[in-house]
Design a protein around this motif. Structure first.
Motif, PDB file in Angstrom:
ATOM      1  N   THR A  94      -9.558 -20.449  16.563  1.00  0.00           N
ATOM      2  CA  THR A  94      -9.143 -21.818  17.407  1.00  0.00           C
ATOM      3  C   THR A  94      -8.387 -22.603  16.254  1.00  0.00           C
ATOM      4  O   THR A  94      -8.062 -23.472  16.831  1.00  0.00           O
ATOM      5  CB  THR A  94     -11.139 -22.536  16.845  1.00  0.00           C
ATOM      6  N   GLU A  95      -8.657 -21.956  14.755  1.00  0.00           N
ATOM      7  CA  GLU A  95      -7.238 -22.467  14.034  1.00  0.00           C
ATOM      8  C   GLU A  95      -6.319 -21.427  13.606  1.00  0.00           C
ATOM      9  O   GLU A  95      -5.691 -21.967  13.309  1.00  0.00           O
ATOM     10  CB  GLU A  95      -8.622 -23.115  12.218  1.00  0.00           C
ATOM     11  N   ALA A  96      -6.452 -20.544  14.639  1.00  0.00           N
ATOM     12  CA  ALA A  96      -4.865 -19.637  14.949  1.00  0.00           C
ATOM     13  C   ALA A  96      -5.126 -19.514  12.740  1.00  0.00           C
ATOM     14  O   ALA A  96      -3.882 -19.700  12.538  1.00  0.00           O
ATOM     15  CB  ALA A  96      -3.848 -20.603  14.944  1.00  0.00           C
ATOM     16  N   VAL A  97      -5.862 -18.846  12.629  1.00  0.00           N
ATOM     17  CA  VAL A  97      -5.295 -18.435  11.494  1.00  0.00           C
ATOM     18  C   VAL A  97      -5.822 -16.446  11.575  1.00  0.00           C
ATOM     19  O   VAL A  97      -6.916 -16.248  12.436  1.00  0.00           O
ATOM     20  CB  VAL A  97      -6.884 -18.616  10.541  1.00  0.00           C
ATOM     21  N   ASP A  98      -5.212 -16.203  10.876  1.00  0.00           N
ATOM     22  CA  ASP A  98      -5.086 -14.219  10.734  1.00  0.00           C
ATOM     23  C   ASP A  98      -6.329 -14.054  10.140  1.00  0.00           C
ATOM     24  O   ASP A  98      -6.166 -14.630   9.087  1.00  0.00           O
ATOM     25  CB  ASP A  98      -4.066 -13.475  10.635  1.00  0.00           C
ATOM     26  N   TYR A  99      -7.423 -12.468  10.902  1.00  0.00           N
ATOM     27  CA  TYR A  99      -8.364 -11.924  10.655  1.00  0.00           C
ATOM     28  C   TYR A  99      -7.986 -11.032  11.177  1.00  0.00           C
ATOM     29  O   TYR A  99      -7.286 -10.232  12.186  1.00  0.00           O
ATOM     30  CB  TYR A  99      -9.437 -12.733  11.099  1.00  0.00           C
ATOM     31  N   LEU A 100      -8.666  -9.874  10.073  1.00  0.00           N
ATOM     32  CA  LEU A 100      -9.232  -8.444  10.866  1.00  0.00           C
ATOM     33  C   LEU A 100     -11.228  -8.764  10.978  1.00  0.00           C
ATOM     34  O   LEU A 100     -11.230  -8.839   9.683  1.00  0.00           O
ATOM     35  CB  LEU A 100      -8.492  -7.421  10.363  1.00  0.00           C
ATOM     36  N   LEU A 101     -11.472  -7.330  11.589  1.00  0.00           N
ATOM     37  CA  LEU A 101     -12.976  -7.458  11.960  1.00  0.00           C
ATOM     38  C   LEU A 101     -13.204  -5.833  10.997  1.00  0.00           C
ATOM     39  O   LEU A 101     -12.599  -5.246  11.462  1.00  0.00           O
ATOM     40  CB  LEU A 101     -13.233  -7.297  13.251  1.00  0.00           C
ATOM     41  N   LYS A 102     -13.913  -6.327  10.238  1.00  0.00           N
ATOM     42  CA  LYS A 102     -13.928  -4.649   9.714  1.00  0.00           C
ATOM     43  C   LYS A 102     -15.536  -3.875  10.260  1.00  0.00           C
ATOM     44  O   LYS A 102     -15.502  -4.106  11.653  1.00  0.00           O
ATOM     45  CB  LYS A 102     -15.280  -4.509   8.860  1.00  0.00           C
ATOM     46  N   PRO A 103     -15.611  -2.889  10.766  1.00  0.00           N
ATOM     47  CA  PRO A 103     -14.043  -1.709  10.468  1.00  0.00           C
ATOM     48  C   PRO A 103     -13.139  -1.454  10.989  1.00  0.00           C
ATOM     49  O   PRO A 103     -13.082  -2.247  12.416  1.00  0.00           O
ATOM     50  CB  PRO A 103     -15.158  -0.623  10.331  1.00  0.00           C
ATOM     51  N   VAL A 104     -12.147  -1.632  10.247  1.00  0.00           N
ATOM     52  CA  VAL A 104     -10.810  -2.156  11.320  1.00  0.00           C
ATOM     53  C   VAL A 104     -10.230  -1.036  11.556  1.00  0.00           C
ATOM     54  O   VAL A 104      -9.874  -0.321  11.077  1.00  0.00           O
ATOM     55  CB  VAL A 104      -8.895  -2.737   8.887  1.00  0.00           C
ATOM     56  N   THR A 105      -9.996  -1.369  13.037  1.00  0.00           N
ATOM     57  CA  THR A 105      -9.448   0.029  13.558  1.00  0.00           C
ATOM     58  C   THR A 105      -7.687  -1.048  14.408  1.00  0.00           C
ATOM     59  O   THR A 105      -7.079  -1.241  14.167  1.00  0.00           O
ATOM     60  CB  THR A 105      -9.954  -0.575  15.248  1.00  0.00           C
ATOM     61  N   ALA A 106      -7.374   0.559  13.890  1.00  0.00           N
ATOM     62  CA  ALA A 106      -5.409   1.052  14.691  1.00  0.00           C
ATOM     63  C   ALA A 106      -5.264  -0.242  15.787  1.00  0.00           C
ATOM     64  O   ALA A 106      -4.453  -0.784  15.904  1.00  0.00           O
ATOM     65  CB  ALA A 106      -5.381   2.239  14.445  1.00  0.00           C
ATOM     66  N   PRO A 107      -5.832  -0.429  16.922  1.00  0.00           N
ATOM     67  CA  PRO A 107      -5.596  -0.892  17.866  1.00  0.00           C
ATOM     68  C   PRO A 107      -5.521  -2.291  17.083  1.00  0.00           C
ATOM     69  O   PRO A 107      -4.943  -3.227  17.856  1.00  0.00           O
ATOM     70  CB  PRO A 107      -6.527  -0.826  19.004  1.00  0.00           C
ATOM     71  N   ARG A 108      -6.854  -2.900  16.758  1.00  0.00           N
ATOM     72  CA  ARG A 108      -7.057  -4.003  16.243  1.00  0.00           C
ATOM     73  C   ARG A 108      -5.918  -4.806  15.161  1.00  0.00           C
ATOM     74  O   ARG A 108      -5.400  -5.684  15.445  1.00  0.00           O
ATOM     75  CB  ARG A 108      -8.189  -4.876  15.636  1.00  0.00           C
ATOM     76  N   LEU A 109      -5.405  -4.117  14.867  1.00  0.00           N
ATOM     77  CA  LEU A 109      -5.057  -3.603  13.879  1.00  0.00           C
ATOM     78  C   LEU A 109      -2.640  -3.965  13.654  1.00  0.00           C
ATOM     79  O   LEU A 109      -2.587  -4.614  13.277  1.00  0.00           O
ATOM     80  CB  LEU A 109      -4.979  -2.684  12.326  1.00  0.00           C
ATOM     81  N   GLU A 110      -2.945  -2.214  15.092  1.00  0.00           N
ATOM     82  CA  GLU A 110      -2.041  -3.023  15.824  1.00  0.00           C
ATOM     83  C   GLU A 110      -1.300  -4.422  16.258  1.00  0.00           C
ATOM     84  O   GLU A 110      -0.240  -5.441  16.025  1.00  0.00           O
ATOM     85  CB  GLU A 110      -1.337  -2.447  16.240  1.00  0.00           C
ATOM     86  N   LYS A 111      -2.473  -5.103  16.897  1.00  0.00           N
ATOM     87  CA  LYS A 111      -2.049  -6.549  17.515  1.00  0.00           C
ATOM     88  C   LYS A 111      -1.994  -7.836  16.436  1.00  0.00           C
ATOM     89  O   LYS A 111      -0.994  -8.172  15.907  1.00  0.00           O
ATOM     90  CB  LYS A 111      -3.647  -6.315  18.401  1.00  0.00           C
ATOM     91  N   THR A 112      -2.920  -7.564  15.393  1.00  0.00           N
ATOM     92  CA  THR A 112      -2.818  -8.403  14.179  1.00  0.00           C
ATOM     93  C   THR A 112      -1.758  -8.303  13.518  1.00  0.00           C
ATOM     94  O   THR A 112      -0.880  -8.932  13.048  1.00  0.00           O
ATOM     95  CB  THR A 112      -4.279  -8.126  13.145  1.00  0.00           C
ATOM     96  N   VAL A 113      -1.055  -7.332  13.481  1.00  0.00           N
ATOM     97  CA  VAL A 113       0.267  -6.801  12.797  1.00  0.00           C
ATOM     98  C   VAL A 113       1.459  -7.043  13.214  1.00  0.00           C
ATOM     99  O   VAL A 113       2.243  -8.305  13.083  1.00  0.00           O
ATOM    100  CB  VAL A 113       0.221  -5.244  12.282  1.00  0.00           C
ATOM    101  N   LYS A 114       1.407  -7.533  14.720  1.00  0.00           N
ATOM    102  CA  LYS A 114       2.711  -7.925  15.639  1.00  0.00           C
ATOM    103  C   LYS A 114       2.127 -10.006  15.511  1.00  0.00           C
ATOM    104  O   LYS A 114       3.374 -10.442  15.674  1.00  0.00           O
ATOM    105  CB  LYS A 114       2.449  -7.809  16.974  1.00  0.00           C
ATOM    106  N   LYS A 115       1.549 -10.082  14.778  1.00  0.00           N
ATOM    107  CA  LYS A 115       0.968 -11.424  15.326  1.00  0.00           C
ATOM    108  C   LYS A 115       1.821 -12.107  13.984  1.00  0.00           C
ATOM    109  O   LYS A 115       2.881 -13.120  14.119  1.00  0.00           O
ATOM    110  CB  LYS A 115      -0.732 -12.204  15.733  1.00  0.00           C
TER     111      LYS A 115
END
Length: 255
Positions: A94-115
């Motif tokens: 909602t606030e457009a703040v970058d985040y990662l959920l534990k445990p960090v997975t490769a697919p989720r990290l790839e999405k965040t990295v691109k952002k």
């Protein structure tokens, strides 16, 4: 592509190592300048090294990741690492703040990295209203925060540390001074007792069926009555038959 620099802050060494390894896989051009074990160290490292990014665990001793982000606004772009679930997803997005959920997975990290890459390239260190956004996220998390349960278990594997997601665990069984942790791929020994695990794992997913046994409900294959009137639990991918003590028989009577 620009070569960005980052720091990682988490009070768990194994989690820092896990995230660093994952980042090396999906963002090899990024340089990890340093690590911090708590919020105070994170603040010092950010101010001295001035990284482009700071991966901050929300809950750390000394200062929280949110507090560190507020104090270092304008120095680097924060990426919050959290064990929260859908509440965090809604609050952060909602606030457009970058985040990662534990445990960090490769697919989720790839999405965040691109952002993050787009944000750094387009807006430098981040939006000018970041402190206000962080404060709003923090308030929402405090107001809607559910109880946190373990998302993974740290085990010793040969000469290294391995993180096992709790959903992969079939059952726990007490053995002398240790607890056996059984997965489809094998078993490990941990020093955390069953009694402590019972308070740290989601009771909807993990049931204690005996003084020395706790099972992952999703791994149950079948439950059968024994000749003595007790229940026997067959766990998928395991040959062991687990006995349900009378104190916990009520868990299965309504199944």
């Amino acid at each position: 592509m620009n070569c960005f620099k980052a720091i990682i802050a988490d009070d768990e060494e194994a989690l820092r190592t896990h995230l660093k390894t994952r980042l090396g896989q999906v963002w090899p051009d990024m340089e990890i300048l340093g690590e911090a074990r708590n919020g105070v160290e994170a603040l010092e490292v950010i101010r001295s090294m001035k990284p482009d990014l700071a991966f901050l665990d929300i809950r750390m001793p000394g200062l929280s990741g949110m507090e560190v982000a507020r104090k270092t606004h304008g120095v680097c772009c924060p990426v919050f690492v959290t064990a929260y679930d859908e509440y965090a997803v809604e609050a952060f997005e909602t606030e457009a703040v970058d985040y990662l959920l534990k445990p960090v997975t490769a697919p989720r990290l790839e999405k965040t990295v691109k952002k993050i890459q787009k944000r750094l390239t387009r807006r430098g260190t981040g939006p000018s209203d970041l402190p206000a956004k962080v404060q709003r996220v923090l308030e929402r998390l405090e107001n809607t925060r559910p109880r946190e349960y373990l998302q993974w278990i740290r085990v010793q594997h040969r000469e290294s540390i391995r993180l096992i997601p709790v959903e992969e665990i079939l059952f726990f069984n007490a053995q002398d001074k240790y607890t056996r942790l059984i997965t489809r791929d094998g078993e490990f020994l941990i020093k955390k007792p069953i009694k402590e695990l019972e308070t740290e794992l989601d009771p909807d997913n993990f049931w204690r069926i005996h003084r020395g046994t706790m099972i992952n409900v999703a791994a149950v294959d079948k439950v059968s009555p024994s000749l003595t009137g007790k229940y026997l639990v067959k766990i998928r991918h395991s040959r062991e038959m687990l006995t349900v003590s009378r104190n916990y028989a009520h868990l299965f009577k309504k199944m």
